[in-house]
Write a protein that holds these residues in place. Structure first.
Motif, PDB file in Angstrom:
ATOM      1  N   CYS A 199       0.800  -1.087  -0.004  1.00 35.49           N
ATOM      2  CA  CYS A 199      -0.239  -0.012   0.087  1.00 35.49           C
ATOM      3  C   CYS A 199       0.894   1.297   0.075  1.00 35.49           C
ATOM      4  CB  CYS A 199      -0.809   0.079   1.122  1.00 35.49           C
ATOM      5  SG  CYS A 199      -2.336  -1.396   1.149  1.00 35.49           S
ATOM      6  N   ALA A 200       2.064   1.321   0.917  1.00 31.32           N
ATOM      7  CA  ALA A 200       2.816   2.362   0.937  1.00 31.32           C
ATOM      8  C   ALA A 200       3.694   2.662  -0.332  1.00 31.32           C
ATOM      9  CB  ALA A 200       3.714   2.269   1.964  1.00 31.32           C
ATOM     10  N   ALA A 201       3.759   1.861  -1.070  1.00 24.74           N
ATOM     11  CA  ALA A 201       4.412   1.609  -2.347  1.00 24.74           C
ATOM     12  C   ALA A 201       3.709   2.116  -3.680  1.00 24.74           C
ATOM     13  CB  ALA A 201       5.348   0.704  -2.432  1.00 24.74           C
ATOM     14  N   GLY A 202       2.400   2.078  -3.433  1.00 19.87           N
ATOM     15  CA  GLY A 202       1.489   2.121  -4.593  1.00 19.87           C
ATOM     16  C   GLY A 202       1.321   1.086  -5.480  1.00 19.87           C
ATOM     17  N   LEU A 203       1.456  -0.210  -4.798  1.00 22.82           N
ATOM     18  CA  LEU A 203       1.562  -1.603  -5.422  1.00 22.82           C
ATOM     19  C   LEU A 203       0.070  -2.149  -5.500  1.00 22.82           C
ATOM     20  CD1 LEU A 203       4.718  -3.114  -4.616  1.00 22.82           C
ATOM     21  CD2 LEU A 203       4.224  -2.112  -6.829  1.00 22.82           C
ATOM     22  N   ASP A 204      -0.648  -1.427  -4.344  1.00 20.22           N
ATOM     23  CA  ASP A 204      -2.008  -2.258  -4.004  1.00 20.22           C
ATOM     24  C   ASP A 204      -2.732  -0.675  -3.535  1.00 20.22           C
ATOM     25  OD1 ASP A 204      -3.968  -3.685  -3.638  1.00 20.22           O
ATOM     26  OD2 ASP A 204      -3.180  -5.095  -2.080  1.00 20.22           O
ATOM     27  N   ARG A 205      -4.092  -0.571  -3.482  1.00 22.67           N
ATOM     28  CA  ARG A 205      -4.778   0.268  -3.165  1.00 22.67           C
ATOM     29  C   ARG A 205      -5.513  -0.006  -1.815  1.00 22.67           C
ATOM     30  NH1 ARG A 205      -5.330   4.357  -6.981  1.00 22.67           N
ATOM     31  NH2 ARG A 205      -5.045   3.770  -9.243  1.00 22.67           N
ATOM     32  N   PRO A 206      -5.366   0.892  -0.900  1.00 28.30           N
ATOM     33  CA  PRO A 206      -6.288   0.699   0.448  1.00 28.30           C
ATOM     34  C   PRO A 206      -7.642   0.706   0.188  1.00 28.30           C
ATOM     35  CG  PRO A 206      -4.919   2.831   0.477  1.00 28.30           C
ATOM     36  CD  PRO A 206      -4.676   2.366  -0.806  1.00 28.30           C
ATOM     37  N   THR A 207      -8.390  -0.099   1.097  1.00 26.55           N
ATOM     38  CA  THR A 207      -9.680   0.214   1.000  1.00 26.55           C
ATOM     39  C   THR A 207     -10.333   1.349   1.592  1.00 26.55           C
ATOM     40  OG1 THR A 207      -9.820  -2.363   1.457  1.00 26.55           O
ATOM     41  CG2 THR A 207     -11.916  -1.301   1.987  1.00 26.55           C
ATOM     42  N   SER A 208      -9.589   1.908   2.289  1.00 28.25           N
ATOM     43  CA  SER A 208     -10.017   3.103   3.011  1.00 28.25           C
ATOM     44  C   SER A 208      -8.491   3.973   3.306  1.00 28.25           C
ATOM     45  CB  SER A 208     -10.931   3.332   3.904  1.00 28.25           C
ATOM     46  OG  SER A 208     -10.463   2.565   5.064  1.00 28.25           O
ATOM     47  N   GLY A 209      -8.669   5.105   3.473  1.00 28.67           N
ATOM     48  CA  GLY A 209      -7.338   5.966   4.379  1.00 28.67           C
ATOM     49  C   GLY A 209      -6.533   6.384   2.952  1.00 28.67           C
ATOM     50  N   THR A 210      -5.547   7.211   3.233  1.00 32.44           N
ATOM     51  CA  THR A 210      -4.934   7.840   2.269  1.00 32.44           C
ATOM     52  C   THR A 210      -3.360   7.522   2.506  1.00 32.44           C
ATOM     53  OG1 THR A 210      -4.607   9.783   3.415  1.00 32.44           O
ATOM     54  CG2 THR A 210      -6.413   9.675   1.843  1.00 32.44           C
ATOM     55  N   TYR A 222      -4.278   8.966  -8.404  1.00 32.29           N
ATOM     56  CA  TYR A 222      -3.700   8.247  -9.613  1.00 32.29           C
ATOM     57  C   TYR A 222      -4.398   7.184 -10.268  1.00 32.29           C
ATOM     58  CZ  TYR A 222       0.768  10.886  -8.448  1.00 32.29           C
ATOM     59  OH  TYR A 222       1.705  11.861  -7.988  1.00 32.29           O
ATOM     60  N   ASP A 223      -4.787   7.115 -11.677  1.00 38.21           N
ATOM     61  CA  ASP A 223      -4.972   6.013 -12.100  1.00 38.21           C
ATOM     62  C   ASP A 223      -3.672   4.959 -12.567  1.00 38.21           C
ATOM     63  OD1 ASP A 223      -3.425   6.757 -14.318  1.00 38.21           O
ATOM     64  OD2 ASP A 223      -5.064   7.661 -15.629  1.00 38.21           O
ATOM     65  N   GLU A 224      -3.994   3.749 -12.960  1.00 40.21           N
ATOM     66  CA  GLU A 224      -3.089   2.814 -13.127  1.00 40.21           C
ATOM     67  C   GLU A 224      -1.830   3.188 -13.705  1.00 40.21           C
ATOM     68  OE1 GLU A 224      -2.882   0.087 -11.061  1.00 40.21           O
ATOM     69  OE2 GLU A 224      -4.629   0.862 -10.081  1.00 40.21           O
ATOM     70  N   THR A 225      -1.932   3.823 -14.821  1.00 41.80           N
ATOM     71  CA  THR A 225      -1.110   4.033 -15.998  1.00 41.80           C
ATOM     72  C   THR A 225      -0.242   5.533 -14.963  1.00 41.80           C
ATOM     73  OG1 THR A 225      -2.328   3.881 -17.819  1.00 41.80           O
ATOM     74  CG2 THR A 225      -0.359   5.276 -17.951  1.00 41.80           C
ATOM     75  N   ALA A 226      -0.853   6.193 -14.236  1.00 40.16           N
ATOM     76  CA  ALA A 226      -0.218   7.109 -13.619  1.00 40.16           C
ATOM     77  C   ALA A 226       0.687   6.574 -12.626  1.00 40.16           C
ATOM     78  CB  ALA A 226      -0.923   8.280 -13.021  1.00 40.16           C
ATOM     79  N   LEU A 227       0.103   5.678 -11.882  1.00 39.78           N
ATOM     80  CA  LEU A 227       0.822   5.081 -10.501  1.00 39.78           C
ATOM     81  C   LEU A 227       1.943   4.147 -11.155  1.00 39.78           C
ATOM     82  CD1 LEU A 227      -1.827   3.417  -8.308  1.00 39.78           C
ATOM     83  CD2 LEU A 227      -0.223   5.042  -7.642  1.00 39.78           C
ATOM     84  N   THR A 228       1.842   3.487 -12.443  1.00 36.97           N
ATOM     85  CA  THR A 228       2.990   2.789 -12.701  1.00 36.97           C
ATOM     86  C   THR A 228       4.010   4.009 -13.222  1.00 36.97           C
ATOM     87  OG1 THR A 228       1.851   1.265 -13.568  1.00 36.97           O
ATOM     88  CG2 THR A 228       3.942   1.127 -14.718  1.00 36.97           C
ATOM     89  N   LYS A 229       3.893   4.843 -13.727  1.00 37.79           N
ATOM     90  CA  LYS A 229       4.885   5.988 -13.834  1.00 37.79           C
ATOM     91  C   LYS A 229       5.687   6.492 -12.702  1.00 37.79           C
ATOM     92  CE  LYS A 229       5.254  10.100 -17.015  1.00 37.79           C
ATOM     93  NZ  LYS A 229       5.995  11.224 -15.951  1.00 37.79           N
ATOM     94  N   MET A 230       4.734   6.774 -11.907  1.00 38.96           N
ATOM     95  CA  MET A 230       5.099   7.279 -10.557  1.00 38.96           C
ATOM     96  C   MET A 230       6.199   6.307  -9.894  1.00 38.96           C
ATOM     97  SD  MET A 230       4.789   6.801  -6.963  1.00 38.96           S
ATOM     98  CE  MET A 230       3.204   5.796  -6.885  1.00 38.96           C
ATOM     99  N   ARG A 231       5.822   4.962  -9.877  1.00 45.54           N
ATOM    100  CA  ARG A 231       6.845   4.181  -9.111  1.00 45.54           C
ATOM    101  C   ARG A 231       7.930   4.158  -9.849  1.00 45.54           C
ATOM    102  NH1 ARG A 231       1.949   0.755  -8.578  1.00 45.54           N
ATOM    103  NH2 ARG A 231       2.614  -0.273 -10.790  1.00 45.54           N
ATOM    104  N   ARG A 232       8.023   4.046 -11.297  1.00 48.09           N
ATOM    105  CA  ARG A 232       9.283   4.088 -11.768  1.00 48.09           C
ATOM    106  C   ARG A 232      10.148   5.346 -11.663  1.00 48.09           C
ATOM    107  NH1 ARG A 232       6.806   2.789 -17.990  1.00 48.09           N
ATOM    108  NH2 ARG A 232       6.513   0.305 -17.730  1.00 48.09           N
ATOM    109  N   GLU A 233       9.657   6.226 -11.574  1.00 44.75           N
ATOM    110  CA  GLU A 233      10.307   7.628 -11.237  1.00 44.75           C
ATOM    111  C   GLU A 233      10.561   8.213  -9.810  1.00 44.75           C
ATOM    112  OE1 GLU A 233       8.272  10.564 -13.448  1.00 44.75           O
ATOM    113  OE2 GLU A 233       8.771   9.775 -15.379  1.00 44.75           O
ATOM    114  N   ARG A 234       9.935   7.692  -9.035  1.00 51.08           N
ATOM    115  CA  ARG A 234       9.938   8.191  -7.772  1.00 51.08           C
ATOM    116  C   ARG A 234      10.326   7.463  -6.341  1.00 51.08           C
ATOM    117  NH1 ARG A 234       5.074  12.547  -7.688  1.00 51.08           N
ATOM    118  NH2 ARG A 234       6.218  13.152  -5.576  1.00 51.08           N
ATOM    119  N   ILE A 235       9.929   5.776  -6.577  1.00 53.28           N
ATOM    120  CA  ILE A 235      10.044   4.718  -5.777  1.00 53.28           C
ATOM    121  C   ILE A 235      11.071   3.986  -6.375  1.00 53.28           C
ATOM    122  CG2 ILE A 235       8.758   2.959  -4.667  1.00 53.28           C
ATOM    123  CD1 ILE A 235       6.517   4.486  -4.664  1.00 53.28           C
ATOM    124  N   GLY A 236      12.005   3.425  -5.437  1.00 53.44           N
ATOM    125  CA  GLY A 236      12.947   2.538  -5.618  1.00 53.44           C
ATOM    126  C   GLY A 236      12.548   1.232  -4.738  1.00 53.44           C
TER     127      GLY A 236
END
Length: 266
Positions: free
Chosen positions: A58-69, A80-94
């Protein structure tokens, strides 16, 4: 954007994750609120079934929480939609994994620079050379993973995680496949990247010795945050783990280091 969000690389606010429905529903995370400051090294620990893996996903954006942020650099990943999440992970998460996850047909240098190519970013040779040097692989850039030791392969994985200059690096049992001496070298390298590069690292581990290299240890039990420990030693972490269930129920509410049993943000 408020000042707390700016100071935190990652923040979870009342995150719940429920799998299944009705009588078959399983609550993996139950209202977890935690923050991770920039330039910090945090270990996440807990018994089997405590929610560590779900927390990381959840913290890495690999799964979406049921509730909370979940906020990365103050931005709500829920928008973020799935496309934007994928781009974000590539650029901002290791990511650093126990099994290294290197591509066997690629050289060390090709594996390290793969995230840049996937993100469509032009490689800065000087920055890449600096990362390669920091992980001690200057003489191995033309080798393939099969020609490297386990410790060297994990160094490649660390360099790959750092090369994009991510907001945060998530490490999932990064020393689990290594011998004790090599694990110690890898942990020192991770700690050095925090102290010299200002990198933020969040590491899920079951090993008290690995956790002792972090600045802070966060404890989860039954899907809940139950406290944290600063400037940990392996002995104190191990002792707390042995009584975590009882401690979570009886002591976390007044542990001065825990901030609050449900909050954890600082």
């Amino acid at each position: 954007m408020d000042t707390i969000a700016v100071a935190d690389a990652v923040r979870l606010n009342a995150v719940r994750k429920v799998y299944g429905e009705g009588a078959n529903a399983v609550t993996a995370l139950d209202g977890v609120s935690l923050s991770f400051q920039r330039g910090s090294f945090t270990a996440v620990m807990g018994p089997s079934g405590s929610g560590k893996s779900t927390f990381l996903h959840c913290a890495a954006g690999l799964d979406r929480p049921t509730s909370g942020t979940v906020l990365l650099d103050g931005e709500d990943l829920g928008g973020y939609d799935e496309t934007a999440l994928t781009k974000m992970r590539r650029e901002r998460i290791g990511f650093i994994f126990q099994s290294f996850n290197l591509l066997p047909a690629l050289t060390v240098m090709q594996n390290i620079t793969l995230p840049l190519k996937l993100a469509g970013r032009k490689a800065n040779r000087a920055q890449i050379d600096e990362v390669v040097h920091r992980v001690g692989l200057d003489s191995r850039t033309g080798h393939r993973p099969a020609e490297l030791s386990g410790g060297q392969q994990q160094r490649v994985a660390i360099a790959r995680a750092l090369v994009t200059g991510p907001a945060v690096v998530f490490a999932d049992e990064p020393t689990g496949a290594l011998d004790t001496r090599t694990a110690r070298e890898v942990l020192r390298l991770m700690r050095e990247s925090v102290r010299t590069l200002g990198q933020t690292i969040v590491m899920v581990t079951h090993d008290p010795v690995a956790a002792s290299y972090a600045d802070r240890v966060v404890f989860l039990a039954d899907g809940r945050f139950v406290g944290d420990l600063y400037n940990p030693t392996a002995e104190v972490v191990a002792e707390r783990m042995t009584r975590l269930g009882a401690w979570a129920d009886e002591e976390s509410v007044y542990d001065p280091q825990a901030r609050t049993a449900t909050g954890g943000a600082y």
